[in-house]
Design a protein around this motif. Sequence first.
Motif, PDB file in Angstrom:
ATOM      1  N   GLY A 103     -41.530 -11.375  73.432  1.00 38.35           N
ATOM      2  CA  GLY A 103     -41.958 -12.768  73.414  1.00 38.35           C
ATOM      3  C   GLY A 103     -41.184 -13.657  72.472  1.00 38.35           C
ATOM      4  N   VAL A 104     -40.088 -13.143  71.909  1.00 37.87           N
ATOM      5  CA  VAL A 104     -39.241 -13.918  71.001  1.00 37.87           C
ATOM      6  C   VAL A 104     -38.181 -14.654  71.810  1.00 37.87           C
ATOM      7  CG1 VAL A 104     -37.632 -13.803  69.061  1.00 37.87           C
ATOM      8  CG2 VAL A 104     -39.613 -12.263  69.129  1.00 37.87           C
ATOM      9  N   SER A 105     -37.970 -15.923  71.535  1.00 41.14           N
ATOM     10  CA  SER A 105     -36.903 -16.688  72.181  1.00 41.14           C
ATOM     11  C   SER A 105     -35.616 -16.518  71.378  1.00 41.14           C
ATOM     12  CB  SER A 105     -37.268 -18.173  72.250  1.00 41.14           C
ATOM     13  OG  SER A 105     -38.413 -18.373  73.050  1.00 41.14           O
ATOM     14  N   VAL A 106     -34.579 -15.991  72.019  1.00 41.55           N
ATOM     15  CA  VAL A 106     -33.299 -15.754  71.349  1.00 41.55           C
ATOM     16  C   VAL A 106     -32.394 -16.958  71.570  1.00 41.55           C
ATOM     17  CG1 VAL A 106     -31.244 -14.298  71.255  1.00 41.55           C
ATOM     18  CG2 VAL A 106     -33.507 -13.256  71.586  1.00 41.55           C
ATOM     19  N   LEU A 107     -31.952 -17.568  70.481  1.00 43.16           N
ATOM     20  CA  LEU A 107     -31.052 -18.704  70.534  1.00 43.16           C
ATOM     21  C   LEU A 107     -29.705 -18.285  69.954  1.00 43.16           C
ATOM     22  CD1 LEU A 107     -33.429 -21.545  69.249  1.00 43.16           C
ATOM     23  CD2 LEU A 107     -33.136 -20.695  71.580  1.00 43.16           C
ATOM     24  N   ARG A 108     -28.664 -18.329  70.773  1.00 45.44           N
ATOM     25  CA  ARG A 108     -27.329 -17.926  70.334  1.00 45.44           C
ATOM     26  C   ARG A 108     -26.645 -19.077  69.625  1.00 45.44           C
ATOM     27  NH1 ARG A 108     -26.150 -12.425  70.514  1.00 45.44           N
ATOM     28  NH2 ARG A 108     -26.725 -11.538  72.524  1.00 45.44           N
ATOM     29  N   GLY A 109     -26.203 -18.833  68.403  1.00 47.32           N
ATOM     30  CA  GLY A 109     -25.472 -19.853  67.678  1.00 47.32           C
ATOM     31  C   GLY A 109     -25.706 -19.727  66.185  1.00 47.32           C
ATOM     32  N   ARG A 110     -25.024 -20.550  65.434  1.00 46.83           N
ATOM     33  CA  ARG A 110     -25.158 -20.549  63.978  1.00 46.83           C
ATOM     34  C   ARG A 110     -26.214 -21.570  63.589  1.00 46.83           C
ATOM     35  NH1 ARG A 110     -23.109 -18.445  59.668  1.00 46.83           N
ATOM     36  NH2 ARG A 110     -22.978 -19.585  57.692  1.00 46.83           N
ATOM     37  N   GLY A 111     -27.203 -21.116  62.819  1.00 44.87           N
ATOM     38  CA  GLY A 111     -28.278 -22.006  62.412  1.00 44.87           C
ATOM     39  C   GLY A 111     -28.097 -22.523  61.000  1.00 44.87           C
ATOM     40  N   ARG A 112     -28.435 -23.770  60.804  1.00 45.45           N
ATOM     41  CA  ARG A 112     -28.404 -24.357  59.467  1.00 45.45           C
ATOM     42  C   ARG A 112     -29.537 -25.362  59.344  1.00 45.45           C
ATOM     43  NH1 ARG A 112     -25.907 -29.225  58.520  1.00 45.45           N
ATOM     44  NH2 ARG A 112     -25.261 -28.510  56.464  1.00 45.45           N
ATOM     45  N   GLY A 115     -33.044 -30.507  57.434  1.00 46.57           N
ATOM     46  CA  GLY A 115     -34.159 -31.245  56.882  1.00 46.57           C
ATOM     47  C   GLY A 115     -35.400 -30.389  56.935  1.00 46.57           C
ATOM     48  N   GLU A 116     -36.517 -30.931  56.504  1.00 51.10           N
ATOM     49  CA  GLU A 116     -37.753 -30.163  56.464  1.00 51.10           C
ATOM     50  C   GLU A 116     -38.150 -29.658  57.853  1.00 51.10           C
ATOM     51  OE1 GLU A 116     -42.443 -30.786  55.216  1.00 51.10           O
ATOM     52  OE2 GLU A 116     -40.874 -31.961  54.217  1.00 51.10           O
ATOM     53  N   ARG A 117     -38.298 -28.336  57.979  1.00 51.66           N
ATOM     54  CA  ARG A 117     -38.716 -27.661  59.213  1.00 51.66           C
ATOM     55  C   ARG A 117     -37.753 -27.897  60.376  1.00 51.66           C
ATOM     56  NH1 ARG A 117     -44.414 -26.611  58.143  1.00 51.66           N
ATOM     57  NH2 ARG A 117     -45.081 -27.967  56.435  1.00 51.66           N
ATOM     58  N   THR A 118     -36.530 -28.275  60.068  1.00 49.02           N
ATOM     59  CA  THR A 118     -35.567 -28.620  61.119  1.00 49.02           C
ATOM     60  C   THR A 118     -34.319 -27.769  60.995  1.00 49.02           C
ATOM     61  OG1 THR A 118     -36.363 -30.909  61.079  1.00 49.02           O
ATOM     62  CG2 THR A 118     -34.291 -30.490  62.210  1.00 49.02           C
ATOM     63  N   VAL A 119     -33.922 -27.158  62.111  1.00 49.56           N
ATOM     64  CA  VAL A 119     -32.754 -26.281  62.147  1.00 49.56           C
ATOM     65  C   VAL A 119     -31.805 -26.782  63.224  1.00 49.56           C
ATOM     66  CG1 VAL A 119     -31.931 -23.933  62.607  1.00 49.56           C
ATOM     67  CG2 VAL A 119     -34.094 -24.294  61.369  1.00 49.56           C
ATOM     68  N   GLN A 120     -30.546 -26.893  62.868  1.00 48.23           N
ATOM     69  CA  GLN A 120     -29.508 -27.223  63.846  1.00 48.23           C
ATOM     70  C   GLN A 120     -28.819 -25.936  64.266  1.00 48.23           C
ATOM     71  OE1 GLN A 120     -25.467 -29.094  62.933  1.00 48.23           O
ATOM     72  NE2 GLN A 120     -26.644 -30.873  63.629  1.00 48.23           N
ATOM     73  N   VAL A 121     -28.762 -25.685  65.564  1.00 51.08           N
ATOM     74  CA  VAL A 121     -28.130 -24.482  66.108  1.00 51.08           C
ATOM     75  C   VAL A 121     -26.875 -24.899  66.849  1.00 51.08           C
ATOM     76  CG1 VAL A 121     -28.400 -22.455  67.584  1.00 51.08           C
ATOM     77  CG2 VAL A 121     -30.384 -23.366  66.339  1.00 51.08           C
ATOM     78  N   THR A 122     -25.738 -24.358  66.404  1.00 46.39           N
ATOM     79  CA  THR A 122     -24.459 -24.676  67.035  1.00 46.39           C
ATOM     80  C   THR A 122     -23.947 -23.442  67.744  1.00 46.39           C
ATOM     81  OG1 THR A 122     -23.978 -26.265  65.277  1.00 46.39           O
ATOM     82  CG2 THR A 122     -22.142 -25.573  66.671  1.00 46.39           C
ATOM     83  N   GLY A 123     -23.859 -23.513  69.059  1.00 54.55           N
ATOM     84  CA  GLY A 123     -23.440 -22.377  69.861  1.00 54.55           C
ATOM     85  C   GLY A 123     -21.947 -22.347  70.095  1.00 54.55           C
ATOM     86  N   ALA A 124     -21.535 -21.502  71.045  1.00 55.05           N
ATOM     87  CA  ALA A 124     -20.105 -21.313  71.312  1.00 55.05           C
ATOM     88  C   ALA A 124     -19.436 -22.575  71.821  1.00 55.05           C
ATOM     89  CB  ALA A 124     -19.925 -20.179  72.314  1.00 55.05           C
ATOM     90  N   ASP A 125     -20.209 -23.462  72.444  1.00 54.08           N
ATOM     91  CA  ASP A 125     -19.627 -24.697  72.973  1.00 54.08           C
ATOM     92  C   ASP A 125     -19.573 -25.812  71.932  1.00 54.08           C
ATOM     93  OD1 ASP A 125     -22.280 -25.248  72.691  1.00 54.08           O
ATOM     94  OD2 ASP A 125     -22.638 -25.814  74.792  1.00 54.08           O
ATOM     95  N   ASP A 126     -19.967 -25.474  70.675  1.00 54.76           N
ATOM     96  CA  ASP A 126     -19.939 -26.422  69.566  1.00 54.76           C
ATOM     97  C   ASP A 126     -20.860 -27.625  69.766  1.00 54.76           C
ATOM     98  OD1 ASP A 126     -18.141 -24.955  68.029  1.00 54.76           O
ATOM     99  OD2 ASP A 126     -16.404 -25.858  69.014  1.00 54.76           O
ATOM    100  N   ALA A 127     -21.785 -27.526  70.718  1.00 49.90           N
ATOM    101  CA  ALA A 127     -22.747 -28.609  70.927  1.00 49.90           C
ATOM    102  C   ALA A 127     -24.016 -28.297  70.147  1.00 49.90           C
ATOM    103  CB  ALA A 127     -23.056 -28.761  72.412  1.00 49.90           C
ATOM    104  N   PRO A 128     -24.308 -29.046  69.096  1.00 43.15           N
ATOM    105  CA  PRO A 128     -25.485 -28.723  68.275  1.00 43.15           C
ATOM    106  C   PRO A 128     -26.790 -29.056  68.987  1.00 43.15           C
ATOM    107  CG  PRO A 128     -24.465 -30.737  67.494  1.00 43.15           C
ATOM    108  CD  PRO A 128     -23.571 -30.203  68.569  1.00 43.15           C
ATOM    109  N   ASP A 272     -23.860 -19.269  52.542  1.00 41.25           N
ATOM    110  CA  ASP A 272     -22.865 -20.305  52.810  1.00 41.25           C
ATOM    111  C   ASP A 272     -23.212 -21.042  54.105  1.00 41.25           C
ATOM    112  OD1 ASP A 272     -21.597 -19.345  50.598  1.00 41.25           O
ATOM    113  OD2 ASP A 272     -19.966 -18.346  51.678  1.00 41.25           O
ATOM    114  N   GLY A 273     -23.165 -22.361  54.061  1.00 42.82           N
ATOM    115  CA  GLY A 273     -23.359 -23.152  55.273  1.00 42.82           C
ATOM    116  C   GLY A 273     -24.771 -23.186  55.802  1.00 42.82           C
ATOM    117  N   LEU A 274     -25.761 -22.765  55.002  1.00 39.14           N
ATOM    118  CA  LEU A 274     -27.153 -22.751  55.475  1.00 39.14           C
ATOM    119  C   LEU A 274     -27.837 -24.111  55.347  1.00 39.14           C
ATOM    120  CD1 LEU A 274     -29.008 -19.458  54.462  1.00 39.14           C
ATOM    121  CD2 LEU A 274     -28.728 -20.451  56.726  1.00 39.14           C
TER     122      LEU A 274
END
Length: 472
Positions: A103-112, A115-128, A272-274
Amino acid sequence: MTDHEYDVVVIGGGPAGENAAGYAVQAGLSTALVEDELIGGECSYWACIPSKALLRTPQAVADARRLPGVTADFDPGAVLERRTSFVSNWDDSGQVDWAEGAGVSVLRGRGRLTGERTVQVTGADDAPVTVTARRAVVLATGSVPLTPPVPGIDSVSVWGSREATSAKEIPRRLGVLGGGVVGCEMALAFARLGSAVTLIHRGPRVLPRAEPVASERVADGLRGAGVDVRLDTGLDAVEPVDGDGAARLTLGGGTIEVDRLLVATGRRPGTDGLGLDSVGVTTTGRGAVPVDDTGLVEGGGDWLYAVGDVNGRTPMTHQGKYQARIAAHAIAARAAGRPLDTAPWGEDAATADHLAVPQVVFTDPEAAWVGRTAEAARAAGVAVRVVEMDIAVAGSGLTADGWSGRVVAVVDTDREVLVGVTFVGPGVAELLHAATIAVVGEVPLHRLWHAVPAFPTISEVWLRLLEAYRQE
């Protein structure tokens, strides 16, 4: 991916992150797991699992040869193939299936964090993509290797632990820099697979955090396997010999040449980069994210958690998974408005991180310990008595001719409970959990007297320890 909202967002899909996500889902919280490499992380693909696969077959053969009338050998190529099978040829589809099936949703990409409770995920296509957490964000980004500032070390293609555990060929000559767990285990593995290994360690003994007898016996075991162990020796300079990774090493007033140099001088938290600055979190000098015993980040409000290597507490897979269980339970309790049990050994307190961390070094002999060494206990102000003795019981004698081991028990004399136990000897890892239970449970020695060890097993050493303690 499009923008999403979940109860919990976990950044980092190694064992600690997987555990945090899995337990959060079990608690009824919608959860996303963000990972830019392989789900399963360092342990599954480049550390614990492949390293033990490289060590196991040669160890089984060494054990067999200790019995009269047994001849045994192994094929190094088959060892590499078995290693590769255990890491699924570095394909994480099986672990993705597990996560999604749970039941876990897997999101591929680098997370950082942005802001509060907010994560930006950048995948292979570099679209955040922006992902929001209603309840909590959990940082589980592990650790990254440290490279010492040795002149010329950047001029050659050195190995880290990843390159060593994923090697496709066995180097003829291997230099290992560092006498910690990774250095000792990989030195033994490659020596048995056919490399001429030189281990270089700046300090006076390998495994400096272990009891001295464990360090000494592990070093002797490495020498017995053909490793050239050089203690109190620094690496002064590195220069390339060719363009394929071979190097000339200057150390101890002389030089040696190796075909590969494995740098095993430690790791630091992977922060780094978090985006920690975006939420006002300050790391320690080594880059760790400080947390309380529930995993809540200091200065991170009531929503940001960190588990595993990234918090710098106890950088071992099993402790990271333990912290993840604690943190997920705390997140669920806070989400439901339930009070937390944060007393020592409470449901929501990672007390074991401070008092009962177990560790095994899979060398020959193995070294296994839990809790405090005698030196650490005394430094903490504990009144201790140390019982150290040979492991010499019927079970050890039957296991192998010439079987030799040692045990060190550290007793808090005020409470008459064990606060640390160390074993060193062939196969002693399997003795460790009994010691862990004794330390965590603070089992009084007078009660341990009634825990009768089965005969003839090596566990009979427990009886001998208690007899020795009573007689002194």
